[in-house]
Design a protein around this motif. Structure first.
Motif, mmCIF file in Angstrom:
data_model
loop_
_atom_site.group_PDB
_atom_site.id
_atom_site.type_symbol
_atom_site.label_atom_id
_atom_site.label_comp_id
_atom_site.label_asym_id
_atom_site.label_seq_id
_atom_site.Cartn_x
_atom_site.Cartn_y
_atom_site.Cartn_z
ATOM 1 N N ARG A 146 30.717 1.225 45.713
ATOM 2 C CA ARG A 146 32.140 1.460 45.439
ATOM 3 C C ARG A 146 32.845 0.140 45.133
ATOM 4 N N LEU A 147 32.513 -0.867 45.924
ATOM 5 C CA LEU A 147 33.123 -2.183 45.696
ATOM 6 C C LEU A 147 32.742 -2.718 44.306
ATOM 7 N N HIS A 148 31.476 -2.527 43.939
ATOM 8 C CA HIS A 148 31.017 -2.957 42.618
ATOM 9 C C HIS A 148 31.806 -2.244 41.521
ATOM 10 N N SER A 149 32.017 -0.958 41.686
ATOM 11 C CA SER A 149 32.800 -0.201 40.692
ATOM 12 C C SER A 149 34.212 -0.757 40.579
ATOM 13 N N LYS A 150 34.782 -1.098 41.727
ATOM 14 C CA LYS A 150 36.134 -1.670 41.702
ATOM 15 C C LYS A 150 36.130 -3.017 40.972
ATOM 16 N N VAL A 151 35.111 -3.825 41.232
ATOM 17 C CA VAL A 151 35.024 -5.132 40.557
ATOM 18 C C VAL A 151 34.892 -4.930 39.042
ATOM 19 N N VAL A 152 34.032 -3.980 38.649
ATOM 20 C CA VAL A 152 33.855 -3.708 37.216
ATOM 21 C C VAL A 152 35.168 -3.214 36.614
ATOM 22 N N GLU A 153 35.848 -2.328 37.314
ATOM 23 C CA GLU A 153 37.127 -1.814 36.829
ATOM 24 C C GLU A 153 38.159 -2.938 36.741
ATOM 25 N N THR A 154 38.201 -3.778 37.790
ATOM 26 C CA THR A 154 39.132 -4.908 37.803
ATOM 27 C C THR A 154 38.797 -5.879 36.678
ATOM 28 N N GLN A 155 37.510 -6.108 36.456
ATOM 29 C CA GLN A 155 37.087 -7.010 35.378
ATOM 30 C C GLN A 155 37.531 -6.448 34.034
ATOM 31 N N LYS A 156 37.336 -5.145 33.846
ATOM 32 C CA LYS A 156 37.729 -4.515 32.593
ATOM 33 C C LYS A 156 39.244 -4.611 32.409
ATOM 34 N N GLU A 157 39.998 -4.339 33.458
ATOM 35 C CA GLU A 157 41.458 -4.427 33.386
ATOM 36 C C GLU A 157 41.906 -5.859 33.092
ATOM 37 N N ALA A 158 41.246 -6.823 33.756
ATOM 38 C CA ALA A 158 41.597 -8.227 33.536
ATOM 39 C C ALA A 158 41.314 -8.640 32.090
ATOM 40 N N GLU A 159 40.173 -8.193 31.557
ATOM 41 C CA GLU A 159 39.838 -8.522 30.165
ATOM 42 C C GLU A 159 40.835 -7.875 29.205
ATOM 43 N N GLU A 160 41.193 -6.619 29.452
ATOM 44 C CA GLU A 160 42.155 -5.931 28.588
ATOM 45 C C GLU A 160 43.526 -6.609 28.663
ATOM 46 N N SER A 161 43.927 -6.975 29.883
ATOM 47 C CA SER A 161 45.218 -7.644 30.058
ATOM 48 C C SER A 161 45.222 -8.994 29.343
ATOM 49 N N ALA A 162 44.149 -9.750 29.504
ATOM 50 C CA ALA A 162 44.058 -11.064 28.848
ATOM 51 C C ALA A 162 44.060 -10.894 27.331
ATOM 52 N N GLN A 163 43.370 -9.862 26.840
ATOM 53 C CA GLN A 163 43.344 -9.611 25.396
ATOM 54 C C GLN A 163 44.739 -9.259 24.886
ATOM 55 N N ARG A 164 45.471 -8.426 25.659
ATOM 56 C CA ARG A 164 46.842 -8.079 25.251
ATOM 57 C C ARG A 164 47.724 -9.324 25.235
ATOM 58 N N MET A 165 47.582 -10.165 26.267
ATOM 59 C CA MET A 165 48.388 -11.386 26.323
ATOM 60 C C MET A 165 48.076 -12.290 25.135
ATOM 61 N N THR A 182 46.789 -11.408 22.232
ATOM 62 C CA THR A 182 47.253 -10.754 21.011
ATOM 63 C C THR A 182 48.750 -10.965 20.836
ATOM 64 N N THR A 183 49.496 -10.784 21.919
ATOM 65 C CA THR A 183 50.945 -10.988 21.870
ATOM 66 C C THR A 183 51.268 -12.433 21.505
ATOM 67 N N GLU A 184 50.557 -13.349 22.127
ATOM 68 C CA GLU A 184 50.817 -14.773 21.859
ATOM 69 C C GLU A 184 50.497 -15.122 20.405
ATOM 70 N N VAL A 185 49.385 -14.588 19.894
ATOM 71 C CA VAL A 185 49.010 -14.843 18.497
ATOM 72 C C VAL A 185 50.063 -14.254 17.560
ATOM 73 N N GLN A 186 50.550 -13.039 17.876
ATOM 74 C CA GLN A 186 51.574 -12.417 17.037
ATOM 75 C C GLN A 186 52.861 -13.251 17.051
ATOM 76 N N GLN A 187 53.234 -13.736 18.240
ATOM 77 C CA GLN A 187 54.448 -14.549 18.337
ATOM 78 C C GLN A 187 54.292 -15.841 17.548
ATOM 79 N N LEU A 188 53.129 -16.473 17.672
ATOM 80 C CA LEU A 188 52.892 -17.718 16.945
ATOM 81 C C LEU A 188 52.887 -17.462 15.438
#
Length: 142
Positions: free
Chosen positions: A62-81, A83-89
Protein backbone atom coordinates in the motif's frame (compact mmCIF):
# COMPACT_ATOMS: atom_id res chain seq x y z
CA UNK A 1 17.36 55.15 -33.16
CA UNK A 2 19.75 52.37 -34.24
CA UNK A 3 21.67 52.58 -30.94
CA UNK A 4 18.36 52.36 -29.09
CA UNK A 5 17.38 49.29 -31.08
CA UNK A 6 20.78 47.76 -30.54
CA UNK A 7 20.45 48.35 -26.79
CA UNK A 8 16.93 46.88 -26.87
CA UNK A 9 18.25 43.78 -28.64
CA UNK A 10 20.96 43.37 -26.01
CA UNK A 11 18.33 43.70 -23.27
CA UNK A 12 16.12 41.12 -24.97
CA UNK A 13 19.09 38.78 -25.38
CA UNK A 14 19.99 39.13 -21.70
CA UNK A 15 16.35 38.60 -20.69
CA UNK A 16 16.12 35.50 -22.87
CA UNK A 17 19.30 34.10 -21.31
CA UNK A 18 17.97 34.76 -17.80
CA UNK A 19 14.68 33.05 -18.64
CA UNK A 20 16.63 30.15 -20.13
CA UNK A 21 18.71 29.82 -16.95
CA UNK A 22 15.57 29.76 -14.81
CA UNK A 23 14.02 27.11 -17.05
CA UNK A 24 17.22 25.07 -17.02
CA UNK A 25 17.34 25.19 -13.20
CA UNK A 26 13.70 24.07 -13.01
CA UNK A 27 14.47 21.13 -15.28
CA UNK A 28 17.51 20.25 -13.18
CA UNK A 29 15.41 20.41 -9.99
CA UNK A 30 12.79 18.17 -11.58
CA UNK A 31 15.44 15.64 -12.60
CA UNK A 32 16.86 15.65 -9.08
CA UNK A 33 13.39 15.08 -7.60
CA UNK A 34 12.77 12.27 -10.06
CA UNK A 35 16.05 10.62 -9.10
CA UNK A 36 15.12 10.86 -5.40
CA UNK A 37 11.67 9.44 -6.06
CA UNK A 38 13.17 6.63 -8.17
CA UNK A 39 15.63 5.86 -5.38
CA UNK A 40 12.82 5.79 -2.79
CA UNK A 41 10.82 3.55 -5.11
CA UNK A 42 13.78 1.17 -5.46
CA UNK A 43 14.30 1.06 -1.69
CA UNK A 44 10.65 0.29 -1.03
CA UNK A 45 10.68 -2.56 -3.56
CA UNK A 46 13.81 -4.02 -1.92
CA UNK A 47 12.23 -3.80 1.55
CA UNK A 48 9.10 -5.48 0.24
CA UNK A 49 11.19 -8.42 -1.00
CA UNK A 50 13.03 -8.66 2.32
CA UNK A 51 9.95 -8.91 4.51
CA UNK A 52 8.40 -12.33 4.83
CA UNK A 53 5.41 -11.44 6.87
CA UNK A 54 2.25 -11.02 4.78
CA UNK A 55 0.82 -8.20 6.88
CA UNK A 56 4.02 -6.20 6.61
CA UNK A 57 4.23 -6.97 2.90
CA UNK A 58 0.64 -5.78 2.42
CA UNK A 59 1.38 -2.55 4.31
CA UNK A 60 4.49 -1.98 2.23
CA UNK A 61 2.53 -2.68 -0.94
CA UNK A 62 0.00 0.00 0.00
CA UNK A 63 2.82 2.36 0.87
CA UNK A 64 4.49 1.58 -2.47
CA UNK A 65 1.25 2.41 -4.29
CA UNK A 66 1.07 5.71 -2.45
CA UNK A 67 4.68 6.49 -3.39
CA UNK A 68 3.96 5.65 -7.04
CA UNK A 69 0.82 7.78 -6.96
CA UNK A 70 2.69 10.63 -5.25
CA UNK A 71 5.51 10.32 -7.78
CA UNK A 72 3.02 10.47 -10.64
CA UNK A 73 1.28 13.49 -9.11
CA UNK A 74 4.62 15.21 -8.50
CA UNK A 75 5.70 14.60 -12.11
CA UNK A 76 2.37 15.88 -13.46
CA UNK A 77 2.53 18.94 -11.20
CA UNK A 78 6.12 19.68 -12.23
CA UNK A 79 5.17 19.25 -15.89
CA UNK A 80 2.25 21.67 -15.49
CA UNK A 81 4.52 24.19 -13.75
CA UNK A 82 7.14 23.91 -16.50
CA UNK A 83 4.51 24.18 -19.22
CA UNK A 84 3.07 27.30 -17.59
CA UNK A 85 6.52 28.81 -17.20
CA UNK A 86 7.43 28.06 -20.83
CA UNK A 87 4.13 29.60 -22.00
CA UNK A 88 4.75 32.71 -19.90
CA UNK A 89 8.30 33.04 -21.21
CA UNK A 90 7.13 32.51 -24.79
CA UNK A 91 4.41 35.10 -24.36
CA UNK A 92 6.81 37.59 -22.79
CA UNK A 93 9.37 37.11 -25.56
CA UNK A 94 6.63 37.38 -28.20
CA UNK A 95 5.50 40.72 -26.77
CA UNK A 96 9.07 41.96 -26.61
CA UNK A 97 9.73 40.91 -30.21
CA UNK A 98 6.53 42.61 -31.39
CA UNK A 99 7.57 45.80 -29.58
CA UNK A 100 11.01 45.58 -31.15
CA UNK A 101 9.49 45.13 -34.64
CA UNK A 102 7.20 48.11 -34.03
CA UNK A 103 10.15 50.24 -32.90
CA UNK A 104 12.15 49.17 -35.97
CA UNK A 105 9.30 50.13 -38.28
CA UNK A 106 8.91 53.51 -36.59
CA UNK A 107 12.66 54.15 -36.82
CA UNK A 108 12.65 53.21 -40.51
CA UNK A 109 9.68 55.54 -41.14
CA UNK A 110 11.43 58.40 -39.33
CA UNK A 111 14.61 57.78 -41.31
CA UNK A 112 12.69 57.66 -44.59
CA UNK A 113 10.87 60.91 -43.76
CA UNK A 114 14.20 62.56 -42.88
CA UNK A 115 15.71 61.41 -46.19
CA UNK A 116 12.70 62.68 -48.14
CA UNK A 117 12.80 66.01 -46.30
CA UNK A 118 16.52 66.38 -47.04
CA UNK A 119 15.87 65.49 -50.70
CA UNK A 120 13.11 68.14 -50.95
CA UNK A 121 15.34 70.76 -49.32
CA UNK A 122 18.20 69.94 -51.71
CA UNK A 123 15.83 70.06 -54.71
CA UNK A 124 14.51 73.44 -53.60
CA UNK A 125 18.06 74.72 -53.11
CA UNK A 126 19.13 73.46 -56.55
CA UNK A 127 16.09 75.12 -58.13
CA UNK A 128 16.84 78.37 -56.33
CA UNK A 129 20.50 78.26 -57.43
CA UNK A 130 19.41 77.43 -60.98
CA UNK A 131 16.98 80.38 -61.03
CA UNK A 132 19.65 82.72 -59.65
CA UNK A 133 22.17 81.48 -62.22
CA UNK A 134 19.67 81.91 -65.08
CA UNK A 135 18.90 85.45 -63.87
CA UNK A 136 22.60 86.31 -63.79
CA UNK A 137 23.15 84.84 -67.25
CA UNK A 138 20.19 86.80 -68.60
CA UNK A 139 21.55 89.99 -67.00
CA UNK A 140 24.98 89.39 -68.57
CA UNK A 141 23.46 88.86 -72.04
CA UNK A 142 21.70 92.21 -71.89
Amino acid sequence: AVDGLDQRLKTLDKSGKEHGEVLQKSCSDLASLKMQLDENHRKLKQQLQDFRDRDIAAQLSRLHSKVVETQKEAEESAQRMLTTEVQQLSSSLGVQLAQQREESLRAAAVQKEAEESARRMMTAEVQQLSSTLEAKLAAQRE
